[in-house]
Design a protein around this motif. Structure first.
Motif, PDB file in Angstrom:
ATOM      1  N   ASP A 182      -4.668  10.556  -2.049  1.00  0.00           N
ATOM      2  CA  ASP A 182      -5.330  11.690  -1.810  1.00  0.00           C
ATOM      3  C   ASP A 182      -5.726  12.968  -1.354  1.00  0.00           C
ATOM      4  O   ASP A 182      -5.492  13.906  -1.997  1.00  0.00           O
ATOM      5  CB  ASP A 182      -4.610  11.460  -0.202  1.00  0.00           C
ATOM      6  CG  ASP A 182      -5.445  11.891   0.991  1.00  0.00           C
ATOM      7  OD1 ASP A 182      -6.482  11.919   0.958  1.00  0.00           O
ATOM      8  OD2 ASP A 182      -4.637  12.218   1.936  1.00  0.00           O
ATOM      9  N   GLY A 183      -6.648  12.629  -3.184  1.00  0.00           N
ATOM     10  CA  GLY A 183      -6.755  14.278  -3.202  1.00  0.00           C
ATOM     11  C   GLY A 183      -5.814  15.345  -3.376  1.00  0.00           C
ATOM     12  O   GLY A 183      -5.738  15.994  -4.176  1.00  0.00           O
ATOM     13  N   VAL A 205       1.048  -1.008  -0.276  1.00  0.00           N
ATOM     14  CA  VAL A 205      -0.185   0.202  -0.022  1.00  0.00           C
ATOM     15  C   VAL A 205       1.104   1.251   0.135  1.00  0.00           C
ATOM     16  O   VAL A 205       1.928   1.083   1.071  1.00  0.00           O
ATOM     17  CB  VAL A 205      -0.993   0.104   1.292  1.00  0.00           C
ATOM     18  CG1 VAL A 205      -1.702   1.199   1.500  1.00  0.00           C
ATOM     19  CG2 VAL A 205      -1.686  -0.964   0.865  1.00  0.00           C
ATOM     20  N   ILE A 206       0.851   2.216  -0.772  1.00  0.00           N
ATOM     21  CA  ILE A 206       1.250   3.441  -1.357  1.00  0.00           C
ATOM     22  C   ILE A 206       0.216   4.510  -1.214  1.00  0.00           C
ATOM     23  O   ILE A 206       0.064   4.848  -1.897  1.00  0.00           O
ATOM     24  CB  ILE A 206       2.551   3.560  -2.121  1.00  0.00           C
ATOM     25  CG1 ILE A 206       3.234   2.502  -2.576  1.00  0.00           C
ATOM     26  CG2 ILE A 206       2.817   4.941  -2.583  1.00  0.00           C
ATOM     27  CD1 ILE A 206       3.843   2.602  -3.699  1.00  0.00           C
ATOM     28  N   PRO A 207       0.487   5.586   0.142  1.00  0.00           N
ATOM     29  CA  PRO A 207      -0.433   6.090   0.215  1.00  0.00           C
ATOM     30  C   PRO A 207       0.024   7.805  -0.856  1.00  0.00           C
ATOM     31  O   PRO A 207       1.240   7.970  -0.642  1.00  0.00           O
ATOM     32  CB  PRO A 207      -1.003   6.671   1.731  1.00  0.00           C
ATOM     33  CG  PRO A 207       0.890   6.746   2.445  1.00  0.00           C
ATOM     34  CD  PRO A 207       0.732   4.858   1.706  1.00  0.00           C
ATOM     35  N   GLY A 237      -0.183  -2.138 -13.743  1.00  0.00           N
ATOM     36  CA  GLY A 237      -1.042  -2.897 -13.594  1.00  0.00           C
ATOM     37  C   GLY A 237      -1.068  -2.529 -12.306  1.00  0.00           C
ATOM     38  O   GLY A 237      -1.164  -3.363 -11.007  1.00  0.00           O
ATOM     39  N   ILE A 238      -1.764  -2.022 -11.263  1.00  0.00           N
ATOM     40  CA  ILE A 238      -1.781  -1.323 -10.191  1.00  0.00           C
ATOM     41  C   ILE A 238      -3.259  -1.312  -9.679  1.00  0.00           C
ATOM     42  O   ILE A 238      -4.335  -1.228 -10.611  1.00  0.00           O
ATOM     43  CB  ILE A 238      -0.822  -0.503  -9.274  1.00  0.00           C
ATOM     44  CG1 ILE A 238      -1.877   0.819 -10.007  1.00  0.00           C
ATOM     45  CG2 ILE A 238       0.036  -0.102  -9.681  1.00  0.00           C
ATOM     46  CD1 ILE A 238      -1.026   1.985  -9.532  1.00  0.00           C
ATOM     47  N   GLU A 239      -3.802  -1.468  -8.131  1.00  0.00           N
ATOM     48  CA  GLU A 239      -5.016  -0.845  -7.692  1.00  0.00           C
ATOM     49  C   GLU A 239      -4.780   0.386  -7.390  1.00  0.00           C
ATOM     50  O   GLU A 239      -3.941   0.787  -6.384  1.00  0.00           O
ATOM     51  CB  GLU A 239      -5.331  -2.039  -6.814  1.00  0.00           C
ATOM     52  CG  GLU A 239      -5.343  -3.324  -7.174  1.00  0.00           C
ATOM     53  CD  GLU A 239      -6.041  -3.920  -6.123  1.00  0.00           C
ATOM     54  OE1 GLU A 239      -6.583  -4.145  -5.198  1.00  0.00           O
ATOM     55  OE2 GLU A 239      -5.522  -5.147  -6.193  1.00  0.00           O
ATOM     56  N   LEU A 240      -5.493   1.831  -8.150  1.00  0.00           N
ATOM     57  CA  LEU A 240      -5.780   2.594  -7.380  1.00  0.00           C
ATOM     58  C   LEU A 240      -6.948   3.668  -6.551  1.00  0.00           C
ATOM     59  O   LEU A 240      -8.243   3.001  -7.641  1.00  0.00           O
ATOM     60  CB  LEU A 240      -5.161   3.949  -9.064  1.00  0.00           C
ATOM     61  CG  LEU A 240      -5.147   5.348  -8.934  1.00  0.00           C
ATOM     62  CD1 LEU A 240      -4.432   5.527  -8.133  1.00  0.00           C
ATOM     63  CD2 LEU A 240      -5.155   5.652 -10.048  1.00  0.00           C
ATOM     64  N   LEU A 241      -6.747   3.869  -6.010  1.00  0.00           N
ATOM     65  CA  LEU A 241      -8.147   4.353  -5.089  1.00  0.00           C
ATOM     66  C   LEU A 241      -8.287   5.565  -5.294  1.00  0.00           C
ATOM     67  O   LEU A 241      -6.476   5.923  -4.616  1.00  0.00           O
ATOM     68  CB  LEU A 241      -8.292   3.394  -3.706  1.00  0.00           C
ATOM     69  CG  LEU A 241      -8.019   2.127  -3.750  1.00  0.00           C
ATOM     70  CD1 LEU A 241      -7.941   1.839  -2.547  1.00  0.00           C
ATOM     71  CD2 LEU A 241      -9.104   1.401  -4.365  1.00  0.00           C
ATOM     72  N   ARG A 242      -9.052   6.600  -4.840  1.00  0.00           N
ATOM     73  CA  ARG A 242      -9.089   7.912  -5.158  1.00  0.00           C
ATOM     74  C   ARG A 242      -9.541   8.314  -3.796  1.00  0.00           C
ATOM     75  O   ARG A 242     -10.752   7.851  -3.818  1.00  0.00           O
ATOM     76  CB  ARG A 242      -9.008   8.773  -6.662  1.00  0.00           C
ATOM     77  CG  ARG A 242      -8.593   7.952  -7.173  1.00  0.00           C
ATOM     78  CD  ARG A 242      -8.956   9.072  -8.626  1.00  0.00           C
ATOM     79  NE  ARG A 242      -7.882   8.726 -10.176  1.00  0.00           N
ATOM     80  CZ  ARG A 242      -8.154   7.776 -11.059  1.00  0.00           C
ATOM     81  NH1 ARG A 242      -9.429   7.168 -11.048  1.00  0.00           N
ATOM     82  NH2 ARG A 242      -7.324   7.741 -11.881  1.00  0.00           N
ATOM     83  N   ASN A 243      -9.034   9.455  -3.135  1.00  0.00           N
ATOM     84  CA  ASN A 243      -9.361  10.126  -2.367  1.00  0.00           C
ATOM     85  C   ASN A 243     -10.052  11.454  -3.054  1.00  0.00           C
ATOM     86  O   ASN A 243      -9.375  12.086  -3.507  1.00  0.00           O
ATOM     87  CB  ASN A 243      -9.060  10.391  -0.982  1.00  0.00           C
ATOM     88  CG  ASN A 243      -8.879   9.229  -0.472  1.00  0.00           C
ATOM     89  OD1 ASN A 243     -10.184   8.298  -0.064  1.00  0.00           O
ATOM     90  ND2 ASN A 243      -7.515   9.384   0.380  1.00  0.00           N
ATOM     91  N   THR A 254      -3.099  17.309  -6.155  1.00  0.00           N
ATOM     92  CA  THR A 254      -4.170  18.301  -7.378  1.00  0.00           C
ATOM     93  C   THR A 254      -3.132  17.955  -8.746  1.00  0.00           C
ATOM     94  O   THR A 254      -3.018  18.875  -9.449  1.00  0.00           O
ATOM     95  CB  THR A 254      -4.390  19.346  -6.441  1.00  0.00           C
ATOM     96  OG1 THR A 254      -3.116  19.745  -6.017  1.00  0.00           O
ATOM     97  CG2 THR A 254      -5.287  19.249  -6.317  1.00  0.00           C
ATOM     98  N   ASP A 255      -2.367  17.260  -8.560  1.00  0.00           N
ATOM     99  CA  ASP A 255      -0.595  17.207 -10.113  1.00  0.00           C
ATOM    100  C   ASP A 255      -0.420  16.609 -10.653  1.00  0.00           C
ATOM    101  O   ASP A 255       0.714  16.556 -11.340  1.00  0.00           O
ATOM    102  CB  ASP A 255       0.388  17.551  -8.806  1.00  0.00           C
ATOM    103  CG  ASP A 255       0.927  16.309  -8.488  1.00  0.00           C
ATOM    104  OD1 ASP A 255       0.106  15.454  -8.193  1.00  0.00           O
ATOM    105  OD2 ASP A 255       2.202  16.108  -7.561  1.00  0.00           O
ATOM    106  N   GLY A 256      -1.084  15.626 -10.832  1.00  0.00           N
ATOM    107  CA  GLY A 256      -1.534  15.321 -11.601  1.00  0.00           C
ATOM    108  C   GLY A 256      -0.861  12.890 -11.370  1.00  0.00           C
ATOM    109  O   GLY A 256      -0.610  12.587 -12.114  1.00  0.00           O
ATOM    110  N   THR A 257      -1.162  13.114 -10.155  1.00  0.00           N
ATOM    111  CA  THR A 257      -0.074  11.308  -9.758  1.00  0.00           C
ATOM    112  C   THR A 257      -0.566  10.590 -10.508  1.00  0.00           C
ATOM    113  O   THR A 257      -0.167   9.919 -10.947  1.00  0.00           O
ATOM    114  CB  THR A 257      -0.984  12.385  -7.956  1.00  0.00           C
ATOM    115  OG1 THR A 257       0.386  12.911  -7.617  1.00  0.00           O
ATOM    116  CG2 THR A 257      -0.383   9.985  -7.492  1.00  0.00           C
ATOM    117  N   SER A 258      -1.773  10.758 -10.044  1.00  0.00           N
ATOM    118  CA  SER A 258      -3.315   9.192 -10.485  1.00  0.00           C
ATOM    119  C   SER A 258      -2.661   9.296 -11.929  1.00  0.00           C
ATOM    120  O   SER A 258      -2.423   8.407 -12.514  1.00  0.00           O
ATOM    121  CB  SER A 258      -4.504   9.819 -10.756  1.00  0.00           C
ATOM    122  OG  SER A 258      -4.748   9.429  -9.495  1.00  0.00           O
ATOM    123  N   SER A 259      -2.777   9.864 -13.173  1.00  0.00           N
ATOM    124  CA  SER A 259      -1.844  10.115 -14.158  1.00  0.00           C
ATOM    125  C   SER A 259      -1.470   9.530 -14.422  1.00  0.00           C
ATOM    126  O   SER A 259      -0.638   8.739 -15.898  1.00  0.00           O
ATOM    127  CB  SER A 259      -1.860  11.728 -15.019  1.00  0.00           C
ATOM    128  OG  SER A 259      -3.581  11.776 -14.952  1.00  0.00           O
TER     129      SER A 259
END
Length: 260
Positions: free
Chosen positions: A49-50, A20-22, A63-69, A52-57
């Motif tokens: 964790d919310g 797990v990587i926050p 091949g990971i599991e991405l959760l978004r707050n 605003t810099d494009g972390t998810s992109s």
């Protein structure tokens, strides 16, 4: 790469582990960290964790599991969400955590997993404070101060209570109950060590590198504010346990066991 493949092969048969990587505004480093981690742990869960810099992109195509707050909830809430998500798979024996800013070297993942495999009822902590010269002085002093109080309250010597590079037994995560509100962001990782010890899961240090990267964003850890919050939490636990003199004695006289 030969070293990496050999380490991955050595870890086969250890049981199922998740990582797990926050992550909050880690676009500059997160892809490199996750790509390296996937060499050793095939199941990686990133909790954005919310950002605003494009972390998810920055994680697209991995091949990971991405959760978004939707909004920033703090490190504690992100860790807790990721830990609970990891345990949806019944075969998980332990969950590793690490930061997304590059301070934890993914090449050292096998060292922590080997320790967790040998000592399954311990919380394995990637300990950095042995290398004092590599750590900013203010951070080093704050960590040493926190170590004293958390060691006392948990009744054990602790080398690095503030390292987020850890392996938690699944049994511990399924059993422990803690607050993970936003104001507990950096209290959570201290409090869980105290509660874990009370449940018979003691801390086990595995010495790792102290990495401070030029392209990493400034630390979210505030040495004064967060240490005050941690100390307040510990003080309350000590007061409600009669100051736990046995814990103080054990923390000062027990010889730390280092996994190497």
């Amino acid at each position: 790469m030969i070293r990496d493949r050999a380490a991955s092969h050595e870890l086969e048969g250890f049981g199922a582990y998740a990582l797990v990587i926050p992550a909050f505004n880690e676009a500059a480093t997160i892809r490199e960290v996750v790509t390296a981690a996937l060499q050793f742990v095939p199941r990686v869960i990133v909790v954005d964790d919310g950002s605003t810099d494009g972390t998810s992109s920055a994680l697209e195509g991995l091949g990971i599991e991405l959760l978004r707050n939707e909004t920033n909830q703090g490190k504690a809430a992100s860790l807790w969400r990721g830990l609970q998500h990891a345990l949806r798979e019944d075969d998980v024996v332990a969950v590793m955590t690490m930061d997304g800013d590059g301070q934890h070297d993914p090449l050292e993942i096998p060292k922590l997993l080997r320790a967790a495999h040998r000592f399954p009822r311990h919380v394995v902590i990637g300990s950095r404070l042995w290398n004092k010269a590599a750590i900013p002085p203010a951070r080093y002093r704050a960590n040493r101060f926190a170590n004293f109080w958390i060691a006392w309250a948990s009744g054990q010597p602790i080398e690095d209570s503030q390292s987020g590079f850890r392996v938690y037994p699944a049994e511990l995560i399924r059993s422990v109950t803690l607050s993970y509100s936003r104001d507990r962001s950096f209290v959570f990782e201290s409090e869980i060590l105290i509660e874990a010890a009370r449940m018979g899961f003691y801390a086990l240090p595995a010495r790792v590198s102290a990495v401070y990267r030029d392209n990493a964003r400034p630390s979210h850890f505030r040495p004064v504010t967060d240490i005050v919050r941690i100390t307040r939490m510990v003080a309350w636990k000590l007061i409600t346990s009669g100051l736990y003199p046995k814990g103080l004695w054990r923390s000062l006289t027990m010889r730390p066991f280092n996994y190497e």
